[in-house]
Design a protein around this motif. Structure first.
Motif, short mmCIF file in Angstrom:
data_model
loop_
_atom_site.label_atom_id
_atom_site.label_comp_id
_atom_site.label_asym_id
_atom_site.label_seq_id
_atom_site.Cartn_x
_atom_site.Cartn_y
_atom_site.Cartn_z
N GLU A 95 0.83 -1.20 0.00
CA GLU A 95 0.00 0.00 0.00
C GLU A 95 0.87 1.26 0.00
O GLU A 95 1.77 1.40 0.83
CB GLU A 95 -0.89 0.00 1.24
CG GLU A 95 -1.73 1.27 1.39
CD GLU A 95 -2.35 1.36 2.77
OE1 GLU A 95 -3.41 0.75 2.96
OE2 GLU A 95 -1.74 2.01 3.65
N ARG B 228 -5.26 6.02 -1.31
CA ARG B 228 -4.31 4.93 -1.07
C ARG B 228 -4.32 4.02 -2.29
O ARG B 228 -5.38 3.68 -2.81
CB ARG B 228 -4.71 4.11 0.17
CG ARG B 228 -4.60 4.85 1.48
CD ARG B 228 -4.71 3.88 2.66
NE ARG B 228 -5.94 3.11 2.62
CZ ARG B 228 -7.04 3.42 3.31
NH1 ARG B 228 -7.05 4.50 4.08
NH2 ARG B 228 -8.12 2.68 3.23
N THR C 189 -3.24 0.31 -3.55
CA THR C 189 -2.86 -1.00 -3.02
C THR C 189 -2.64 -1.98 -4.16
O THR C 189 -3.49 -2.13 -5.04
CB THR C 189 -3.95 -1.55 -2.08
OG1 THR C 189 -4.19 -0.60 -1.03
CG2 THR C 189 -3.51 -2.87 -1.46
N ARG D 286 -18.04 0.99 5.84
CA ARG D 286 -17.44 -0.03 6.71
C ARG D 286 -18.55 -0.97 7.17
O ARG D 286 -19.53 -0.53 7.78
CB ARG D 286 -16.77 0.64 7.91
CG ARG D 286 -16.01 -0.33 8.82
CD ARG D 286 -15.43 0.41 10.03
NE ARG D 286 -14.69 -0.47 10.90
CZ ARG D 286 -13.37 -0.59 10.90
NH1 ARG D 286 -12.65 0.14 10.06
NH2 ARG D 286 -12.76 -1.41 11.73
N TYR E 207 -12.77 -5.99 0.76
CA TYR E 207 -12.07 -5.95 2.05
C TYR E 207 -10.93 -4.95 1.96
O TYR E 207 -10.08 -5.03 1.06
CB TYR E 207 -11.53 -7.33 2.43
CG TYR E 207 -10.97 -7.37 3.84
CD1 TYR E 207 -11.81 -7.48 4.93
CD2 TYR E 207 -9.60 -7.29 4.06
CE1 TYR E 207 -11.31 -7.51 6.23
CE2 TYR E 207 -9.08 -7.31 5.35
CZ TYR E 207 -9.94 -7.43 6.43
OH TYR E 207 -9.44 -7.45 7.71
N ASP E 208 -10.92 -3.99 2.87
CA ASP E 208 -9.89 -2.96 2.93
C ASP E 208 -8.84 -3.38 3.94
O ASP E 208 -9.10 -3.43 5.14
CB ASP E 208 -10.53 -1.63 3.35
CG ASP E 208 -9.57 -0.45 3.24
OD1 ASP E 208 -8.35 -0.67 3.37
OD2 ASP E 208 -10.04 0.68 3.03
N GLU F 34 -7.99 -0.67 6.63
CA GLU F 34 -8.99 -0.50 7.68
C GLU F 34 -9.32 -1.80 8.38
O GLU F 34 -10.01 -1.80 9.41
CB GLU F 34 -10.28 0.08 7.07
CG GLU F 34 -10.12 1.45 6.43
CD GLU F 34 -9.83 2.53 7.44
OE1 GLU F 34 -10.18 2.34 8.63
OE2 GLU F 34 -9.25 3.56 7.06
N TYR G 29 -14.60 -4.91 6.04
CA TYR G 29 -15.33 -5.12 4.79
C TYR G 29 -16.05 -3.83 4.39
O TYR G 29 -16.34 -2.98 5.23
CB TYR G 29 -16.37 -6.23 4.96
CG TYR G 29 -15.79 -7.60 5.25
CD1 TYR G 29 -15.37 -8.43 4.21
CD2 TYR G 29 -15.68 -8.07 6.56
CE1 TYR G 29 -14.85 -9.68 4.47
CE2 TYR G 29 -15.16 -9.33 6.82
CZ TYR G 29 -14.74 -10.13 5.77
OH TYR G 29 -14.23 -11.37 6.03
#
Length: 206
Positions: free
Chosen positions: A22, A29, A31, A73, A105-106, A109, A112
């Motif tokens: 990331e 961001r 990734t 979230r 899915y992050d 964080e 999901y």
């Protein structure tokens, strides 16, 4: 800033693992997720096959999907309370929805989030031939309990399965990967048989 996410690995000689790299940029961001090897894709790794194989996962996924509301979230605890399902069943449902492109899915964080990609739900089976083959073994009465083990009759013979931990099998595929790429189809079929037996016993008590 650069962050790397992935499972813990051992010392020299450890097997390669998947990782997510990331880069934090102004306002965003980026990734990049890498599979363990160039020839290994994510869909075939098998880490979530146990959740996908659950007889309840399909119905649970439909119920959980109806409760999603485009939240940035998705909280497992909230979905468990709203659906009446256990957190474990909610997570299994989210795995199925994720495979169908409806949940992301992050990693930053560790949560999901709701999304809708143009995938059809049937791709879950098509992307996971081990899951499809395990269902065929189970539906074909190829799985037989044998004390604390199971015997599964496959194309190359009859294999002995133990469900201790993630399960072991005497087939060549398991001997090669030793659980590092998820369960083989024989272990998966035995796990499905065990779950069905437990469910049937609970229903009989009611």
């Amino acid at each position: 800033a650069l962050r790397v996410y992935g499972p813990a690995v051992g010392g020299p000689g450890a097997q390669p693992v998947a990782s997510a790299w990331e880069v934090e940029l102004p306002g965003m961001r980026l990734t990049l997720t890498l599979s363990p090897e160039p020839a290994r894709g994510f869909s075939g790794e098998g880490a979530v096959l146990g959740d996908l194989a659950s007889d309840q996962a399909g119905g649970d996924a439909d119920l959980v999907a109806a409760l999603l509301a485009w939240e940035p979230r998705v909280e497992v605890g909230d979905l468990a309370r709203e659906s009446g399902l256990t957190p474990e069943r909610v997570r299994a449902a989210l795995v199925r929805l994720g495979t169908a492109g409806r949940i992301g899915y992050d990693v930053a964080e560790a949560a999901y989030f709701h999304r809708e990609l143009p995938y059809d739900t049937g791709r879950v089976e098509r992307m996971n031939p081990r899951l499809r083959d395990a269902r065929a073994l189970l539906d074909g009465d190829r799985v037989t309990p044998d004390g604390d083990r199971y015997r599964v009759a496959g194309g190359g013979g009859t294999y002995q399965i133990r469900l201790v931990g993630d399960g072991t099998c005497t087939c060549e595929w398991w001997a090669k990967h030793r659980g590092g790429r998820g369960p083989c189809k024989h272990v998966l079929a035995a796990q499905m048989h065990a779950r069905r037996t437990v469910t049937a016993e609970k229903e009989a008590v009611r």
